[in-house]
Scaffold this motif. Structure first.
Motif, PDB file in Angstrom:
ATOM      1  N   MET A  47       0.865  -1.224  -0.119  1.00  0.00           N
ATOM      2  CA  MET A  47       0.034  -0.090   0.190  1.00  0.00           C
ATOM      3  C   MET A  47       1.056   1.122   0.006  1.00  0.00           C
ATOM      4  O   MET A  47       1.975   1.266   0.918  1.00  0.00           O
ATOM      5  CB  MET A  47      -0.931   0.027   1.198  1.00  0.00           C
ATOM      6  N   THR A  48       0.501   2.180  -0.737  1.00  0.00           N
ATOM      7  CA  THR A  48       1.086   3.449  -0.709  1.00  0.00           C
ATOM      8  C   THR A  48       0.629   4.390   0.335  1.00  0.00           C
ATOM      9  O   THR A  48      -0.811   4.570   0.500  1.00  0.00           O
ATOM     10  CB  THR A  48       0.952   4.162  -2.152  1.00  0.00           C
ATOM     11  N   HIS A  49       1.255   5.082   1.257  1.00  0.00           N
ATOM     12  CA  HIS A  49       1.013   6.019   2.244  1.00  0.00           C
ATOM     13  C   HIS A  49       1.225   7.449   1.671  1.00  0.00           C
ATOM     14  O   HIS A  49       2.522   7.870   1.754  1.00  0.00           O
ATOM     15  CB  HIS A  49       1.788   5.546   3.533  1.00  0.00           C
ATOM     16  N   PHE A  50       0.379   8.203   1.229  1.00  0.00           N
ATOM     17  CA  PHE A  50       0.328   9.446   0.776  1.00  0.00           C
ATOM     18  C   PHE A  50       0.360  10.517   2.023  1.00  0.00           C
ATOM     19  O   PHE A  50      -0.485  10.563   2.898  1.00  0.00           O
ATOM     20  CB  PHE A  50      -0.731  10.024  -0.151  1.00  0.00           C
ATOM     21  N   VAL A  51       1.466  11.362   2.167  1.00  0.00           N
ATOM     22  CA  VAL A  51       1.243  12.447   3.175  1.00  0.00           C
ATOM     23  C   VAL A  51       1.144  13.762   2.371  1.00  0.00           C
ATOM     24  O   VAL A  51       2.242  14.249   1.620  1.00  0.00           O
ATOM     25  CB  VAL A  51       2.723  12.465   4.080  1.00  0.00           C
ATOM     26  N   LEU A  52       0.153  14.381   2.694  1.00  0.00           N
ATOM     27  CA  LEU A  52      -0.270  15.745   1.793  1.00  0.00           C
ATOM     28  C   LEU A  52       0.153  16.901   2.638  1.00  0.00           C
ATOM     29  O   LEU A  52      -0.597  17.011   3.720  1.00  0.00           O
ATOM     30  CB  LEU A  52      -1.734  15.624   1.217  1.00  0.00           C
ATOM     31  N   VAL A  53       0.680  17.927   2.233  1.00  0.00           N
ATOM     32  CA  VAL A  53       0.957  19.166   2.872  1.00  0.00           C
ATOM     33  C   VAL A  53       0.624  20.316   1.860  1.00  0.00           C
ATOM     34  O   VAL A  53       1.412  20.623   0.822  1.00  0.00           O
ATOM     35  CB  VAL A  53       2.540  19.399   3.449  1.00  0.00           C
ATOM     36  N   ALA A  54      -0.189  21.078   2.368  1.00  0.00           N
ATOM     37  CA  ALA A  54      -0.611  22.325   1.459  1.00  0.00           C
ATOM     38  C   ALA A  54       0.400  23.586   1.763  1.00  0.00           C
ATOM     39  O   ALA A  54       0.989  23.635   2.714  1.00  0.00           O
ATOM     40  CB  ALA A  54      -2.054  22.710   1.910  1.00  0.00           C
ATOM     41  N   GLY A  55       0.035  24.476   1.164  1.00  0.00           N
ATOM     42  CA  GLY A  55       1.046  25.614   0.872  1.00  0.00           C
ATOM     43  C   GLY A  55       0.587  26.909   1.925  1.00  0.00           C
ATOM     44  O   GLY A  55      -0.200  26.595   3.060  1.00  0.00           O
ATOM     45  N   THR A  56       1.258  27.866   1.656  1.00  0.00           N
ATOM     46  CA  THR A  56       1.097  28.911   2.497  1.00  0.00           C
ATOM     47  C   THR A  56      -0.375  29.204   2.976  1.00  0.00           C
ATOM     48  O   THR A  56      -1.424  29.103   1.852  1.00  0.00           O
ATOM     49  CB  THR A  56       1.394  30.385   1.752  1.00  0.00           C
ATOM     50  N   TRP A  57      -0.904  29.537   4.206  1.00  0.00           N
ATOM     51  CA  TRP A  57      -2.010  29.771   4.779  1.00  0.00           C
ATOM     52  C   TRP A  57      -2.993  28.746   5.031  1.00  0.00           C
ATOM     53  O   TRP A  57      -4.002  28.767   5.377  1.00  0.00           O
ATOM     54  CB  TRP A  57      -2.548  31.152   3.954  1.00  0.00           C
ATOM     55  N   LEU A  58      -2.696  27.601   4.320  1.00  0.00           N
ATOM     56  CA  LEU A  58      -3.841  26.611   4.279  1.00  0.00           C
ATOM     57  C   LEU A  58      -3.412  25.306   5.331  1.00  0.00           C
ATOM     58  O   LEU A  58      -2.161  25.364   5.728  1.00  0.00           O
ATOM     59  CB  LEU A  58      -3.653  25.893   2.802  1.00  0.00           C
ATOM     60  N   GLY A  59      -4.344  24.635   5.744  1.00  0.00           N
ATOM     61  CA  GLY A  59      -4.283  23.584   6.652  1.00  0.00           C
ATOM     62  C   GLY A  59      -4.465  22.229   5.869  1.00  0.00           C
ATOM     63  O   GLY A  59      -4.770  22.103   4.784  1.00  0.00           O
ATOM     64  N   ALA A  60      -4.462  21.146   6.515  1.00  0.00           N
ATOM     65  CA  ALA A  60      -5.051  19.690   5.955  1.00  0.00           C
ATOM     66  C   ALA A  60      -6.264  19.695   5.378  1.00  0.00           C
ATOM     67  O   ALA A  60      -6.709  18.936   4.383  1.00  0.00           O
ATOM     68  CB  ALA A  60      -4.949  18.673   7.199  1.00  0.00           C
ATOM     69  N   TRP A  61      -7.182  20.476   5.730  1.00  0.00           N
ATOM     70  CA  TRP A  61      -8.449  20.704   4.943  1.00  0.00           C
ATOM     71  C   TRP A  61      -8.534  20.946   3.667  1.00  0.00           C
ATOM     72  O   TRP A  61      -9.391  20.276   2.897  1.00  0.00           O
ATOM     73  CB  TRP A  61      -9.484  21.747   5.793  1.00  0.00           C
ATOM     74  N   ALA A  62      -7.604  21.559   3.124  1.00  0.00           N
ATOM     75  CA  ALA A  62      -7.501  21.882   1.800  1.00  0.00           C
ATOM     76  C   ALA A  62      -7.210  20.517   0.973  1.00  0.00           C
ATOM     77  O   ALA A  62      -7.736  20.586  -0.267  1.00  0.00           O
ATOM     78  CB  ALA A  62      -6.104  22.583   1.477  1.00  0.00           C
ATOM     79  N   TRP A  63      -6.811  19.407   1.575  1.00  0.00           N
ATOM     80  CA  TRP A  63      -6.700  18.220   0.739  1.00  0.00           C
ATOM     81  C   TRP A  63      -8.005  17.350   0.697  1.00  0.00           C
ATOM     82  O   TRP A  63      -7.964  16.107   0.309  1.00  0.00           O
ATOM     83  CB  TRP A  63      -5.599  17.343   1.053  1.00  0.00           C
ATOM     84  N   ASP A  64      -9.029  17.779   1.243  1.00  0.00           N
ATOM     85  CA  ASP A  64     -10.377  16.810   1.461  1.00  0.00           C
ATOM     86  C   ASP A  64     -10.569  16.140   0.245  1.00  0.00           C
ATOM     87  O   ASP A  64     -10.981  15.007   0.380  1.00  0.00           O
ATOM     88  CB  ASP A  64     -11.427  17.581   2.182  1.00  0.00           C
ATOM     89  N   GLU A  65     -10.737  16.866  -0.906  1.00  0.00           N
ATOM     90  CA  GLU A  65     -11.671  16.231  -2.018  1.00  0.00           C
ATOM     91  C   GLU A  65     -10.327  15.197  -2.660  1.00  0.00           C
ATOM     92  O   GLU A  65     -10.759  14.217  -2.911  1.00  0.00           O
ATOM     93  CB  GLU A  65     -11.875  17.162  -3.010  1.00  0.00           C
ATOM     94  N   VAL A  66      -9.148  15.559  -2.442  1.00  0.00           N
ATOM     95  CA  VAL A  66      -8.110  14.979  -3.454  1.00  0.00           C
ATOM     96  C   VAL A  66      -7.848  13.493  -2.386  1.00  0.00           C
ATOM     97  O   VAL A  66      -7.656  12.493  -2.794  1.00  0.00           O
ATOM     98  CB  VAL A  66      -6.779  15.544  -3.265  1.00  0.00           C
ATOM     99  N   ALA A  67      -7.995  13.803  -0.989  1.00  0.00           N
ATOM    100  CA  ALA A  67      -7.791  12.587  -0.142  1.00  0.00           C
ATOM    101  C   ALA A  67      -8.833  11.579  -0.382  1.00  0.00           C
ATOM    102  O   ALA A  67      -8.664  10.427  -0.441  1.00  0.00           O
ATOM    103  CB  ALA A  67      -7.684  13.004   1.216  1.00  0.00           C
ATOM    104  N   ALA A  68      -9.917  12.025  -0.482  1.00  0.00           N
ATOM    105  CA  ALA A  68     -11.028  11.147  -0.782  1.00  0.00           C
ATOM    106  C   ALA A  68     -11.076  10.344  -2.111  1.00  0.00           C
ATOM    107  O   ALA A  68     -11.235   9.112  -2.010  1.00  0.00           O
ATOM    108  CB  ALA A  68     -12.448  12.009  -0.719  1.00  0.00           C
ATOM    109  N   GLU A  69     -10.531  10.835  -3.077  1.00  0.00           N
ATOM    110  CA  GLU A  69     -10.029  10.323  -4.279  1.00  0.00           C
ATOM    111  C   GLU A  69      -9.056   9.126  -4.166  1.00  0.00           C
ATOM    112  O   GLU A  69      -9.207   8.119  -4.823  1.00  0.00           O
ATOM    113  CB  GLU A  69      -9.861  11.210  -5.468  1.00  0.00           C
ATOM    114  N   LEU A  70      -8.121   9.584  -3.483  1.00  0.00           N
ATOM    115  CA  LEU A  70      -7.044   8.687  -3.172  1.00  0.00           C
ATOM    116  C   LEU A  70      -7.344   7.444  -2.298  1.00  0.00           C
ATOM    117  O   LEU A  70      -7.020   6.317  -2.830  1.00  0.00           O
ATOM    118  CB  LEU A  70      -5.907   9.501  -2.587  1.00  0.00           C
ATOM    119  N   ARG A  71      -8.166   7.833  -1.280  1.00  0.00           N
ATOM    120  CA  ARG A  71      -8.557   6.818  -0.419  1.00  0.00           C
ATOM    121  C   ARG A  71      -9.547   5.688  -1.366  1.00  0.00           C
ATOM    122  O   ARG A  71      -9.456   4.569  -1.384  1.00  0.00           O
ATOM    123  CB  ARG A  71      -9.242   7.149   0.695  1.00  0.00           C
ATOM    124  N   GLU A  72     -10.490   6.172  -2.250  1.00  0.00           N
ATOM    125  CA  GLU A  72     -11.405   5.407  -2.977  1.00  0.00           C
ATOM    126  C   GLU A  72     -10.321   4.477  -4.047  1.00  0.00           C
ATOM    127  O   GLU A  72     -10.858   3.397  -4.435  1.00  0.00           O
ATOM    128  CB  GLU A  72     -12.133   6.280  -3.747  1.00  0.00           C
TER     129      GLU A  72
END
Length: 231
Positions: free
Chosen positions: A1-26
């Protein structure tokens, strides 16, 4: 299994990846979106650039992740690139999403016209303040997406952008994918262009703006999924 660690840029938090994370988990991947110190729900925590590097290393080591794809967007390419070096054989690949990349001894603000950013940090008690709504126009975002970004953004600890990166070897030696978002300029920064000469790097272009996790989350997730299969 691949483990992705997603880090957003300036001013943003983990929430910025919600849609991408859902696609990757699917698609069957394990996904960890990370908020860096001093941002979003971690506001108030003191942070320099090495704090952010350690945030990423700690996420990988504390969870004992292996076969890791580190993903850094915009500013976070600088701490992600340093963390990729430090996690050793846990790393499968690093993906830079329209990001800066670390250069030993240089800051995240090096290599591009940033005097106004440095002045803003000085004028705002050491914080790099978020953009206004108008600054997101022309980046392939809907009004709703822009409103979401603006409402969720928090001031960015300025020291993380002005302190120098620390690398033991050139970033081009890491296995990497660089995603260039064309609405943010067709040519990558000089440090990126130099790294792309390496046979360990690949360039992928997206016909969207600087925030593809909002404007084209499904397409971005597909590229990240494909990156996980690279040798």
């Amino acid at each position: 299994m691949t483990h992705f660690v997603l880090v957003a840029g300036t001013w943003l938090g983990a929430w910025a990846w919600d849609e991408v994370a859902a696609e990757l988990r699917e698609a069957g991947h394990d996904v960890h979106a990370l908020t860096l110190s001093g941002l979003a729900e971690k506001q108030g925590m003191a942070a320099g650039q090495q704090t952010h590097v350690q945030d990423i290393v700690d996420e990988v080591e504390h969870l004992d992740l292996r076969n890791v794809v580190l993903v850094g967007h915009s500013y976070s390419g600088v701490p992600v690139g340093q963390a990729a070096e430090r996690i050793g054989d846990r790393l499968a690949r690093v993906v830079f999403v329209d990001s800066m990349v670390p250069v030993d001894g240089e800051s995240a603000l090096s290599g591009w016209p940033s005097d106004d950013v440095r002045q803003s940090i000085a004028d705002n008690d050491g914080f790099w303040m978020p953009l206004d709504t108008d600054d997101y126009v022309g980046q392939g975002l809907t009004g709703e997406q822009i409103a979401r970004i603006v409402s969720g953004s928090t001031p960015h600890p300025g020291a993380t952008a002005t302190e120098p990166a620390v690398l033991a070897r050139p970033i081009a030696e890491l296995p990497a994918t660089y995603i260039k978002c064309l609405l943010d300029g067709e040519e990558p920064m000089d440090a990126v262009a130099e790294a792309l000469k390496s046979d360990r790097w690949e360039l992928v272009r997206m016909d969207t703006g600087h925030w593809p996790m909002f404007s084209q989350p499904r397409q971005l997730a597909r590229i990240l999924h494909e990156s996980a299969t690279r040798p």
